[in-house]
Design a protein around this motif. Structure first.
Motif, mmCIF file in Angstrom:
data_model
loop_
_atom_site.group_PDB
_atom_site.id
_atom_site.type_symbol
_atom_site.label_atom_id
_atom_site.label_comp_id
_atom_site.label_asym_id
_atom_site.label_seq_id
_atom_site.Cartn_x
_atom_site.Cartn_y
_atom_site.Cartn_z
ATOM 1 N N PRO A 47 -36.931 10.347 23.413
ATOM 2 C CA PRO A 47 -35.715 10.572 22.625
ATOM 3 C C PRO A 47 -34.887 9.298 22.431
ATOM 4 C CG PRO A 47 -36.019 12.358 24.181
ATOM 5 C CD PRO A 47 -37.067 11.330 24.498
ATOM 6 N N GLU A 48 -34.807 8.444 23.448
ATOM 7 C CA GLU A 48 -34.019 7.207 23.315
ATOM 8 C C GLU A 48 -34.645 6.256 22.305
ATOM 9 O OE1 GLU A 48 -35.110 8.340 26.364
ATOM 10 O OE2 GLU A 48 -33.202 9.268 26.942
ATOM 11 N N LYS A 51 -34.127 7.601 18.800
ATOM 12 C CA LYS A 51 -32.747 7.408 18.347
ATOM 13 C C LYS A 51 -32.517 5.952 17.946
ATOM 14 C CE LYS A 51 -28.005 8.429 19.652
ATOM 15 N NZ LYS A 51 -27.120 8.985 20.666
ATOM 16 N N GLU A 52 -33.051 5.010 18.728
ATOM 17 C CA GLU A 52 -32.901 3.586 18.412
ATOM 18 C C GLU A 52 -33.600 3.243 17.092
ATOM 19 O OE1 GLU A 52 -34.549 -0.631 20.127
ATOM 20 O OE2 GLU A 52 -34.151 0.974 21.560
ATOM 21 N N LEU A 54 -34.429 5.285 14.590
ATOM 22 C CA LEU A 54 -33.740 5.933 13.471
ATOM 23 C C LEU A 54 -32.411 5.255 13.176
ATOM 24 C CD1 LEU A 54 -34.547 9.666 14.233
ATOM 25 C CD2 LEU A 54 -35.554 8.209 12.463
ATOM 26 N N GLY A 55 -31.729 4.765 14.210
ATOM 27 C CA GLY A 55 -30.474 4.025 14.014
ATOM 28 C C GLY A 55 -30.711 2.738 13.233
#
Length: 111
Positions: A47-48, A51-52, A54-55
């Motif tokens: 998940p981390e 998220k990175e 996609l950011g």
């Protein structure tokens, strides 16, 4: 995320299947995130990491949008300048034709 979580997954339009989402031991018992990268490539991330990634993609897309909007403003201004110049050329042509007709009428009157 110790226990499995139930979810309805869309199989196709108006068709859903019941699924159980269980944690992945590689990610501390949390579920993995699968991202479709295109060209028939799907990658599994924690998940981390997801998220990175996609950011970063979001930041790049927002920068691209800003650049595109700036270019569109410039093109809009250039369209206005072009339309004004076309009108000026047309008006110059009309004035030249009127002048030619007036000079032709003067030449016939004096003859």
């Amino acid at each position: 995320w110790g226990a499995a979580v139930g979810a309805n997954v869309e199989v196709s339009e108006r068709l859903y299947a019941r699924a159980e989402v269980v944690g992945d031991p590689r990610f501390g018992g949390r579920p993995a995130v699968c991202l479709w990268l295109g060209a028939n490539v799907m990658v599994e991330y924690s998940p981390e990491e997801a998220k990175e990634l996609l950011g970063r993609n979001l930041a790049a897309a927002e920068k691209g949008l800003e650049t595109t909007e700036e270019e569109m403003r410039y093109l809009r201004d250039q369209m206005n300048v072009t339309e004004v110049n076309m009108t000026r050329v047309y008006n110059f042509d009309v004035a030249q034709r009127r002048r030619a007709v007036a000079e032709g009428a003067k030449g016939k009157a004096s003859a």
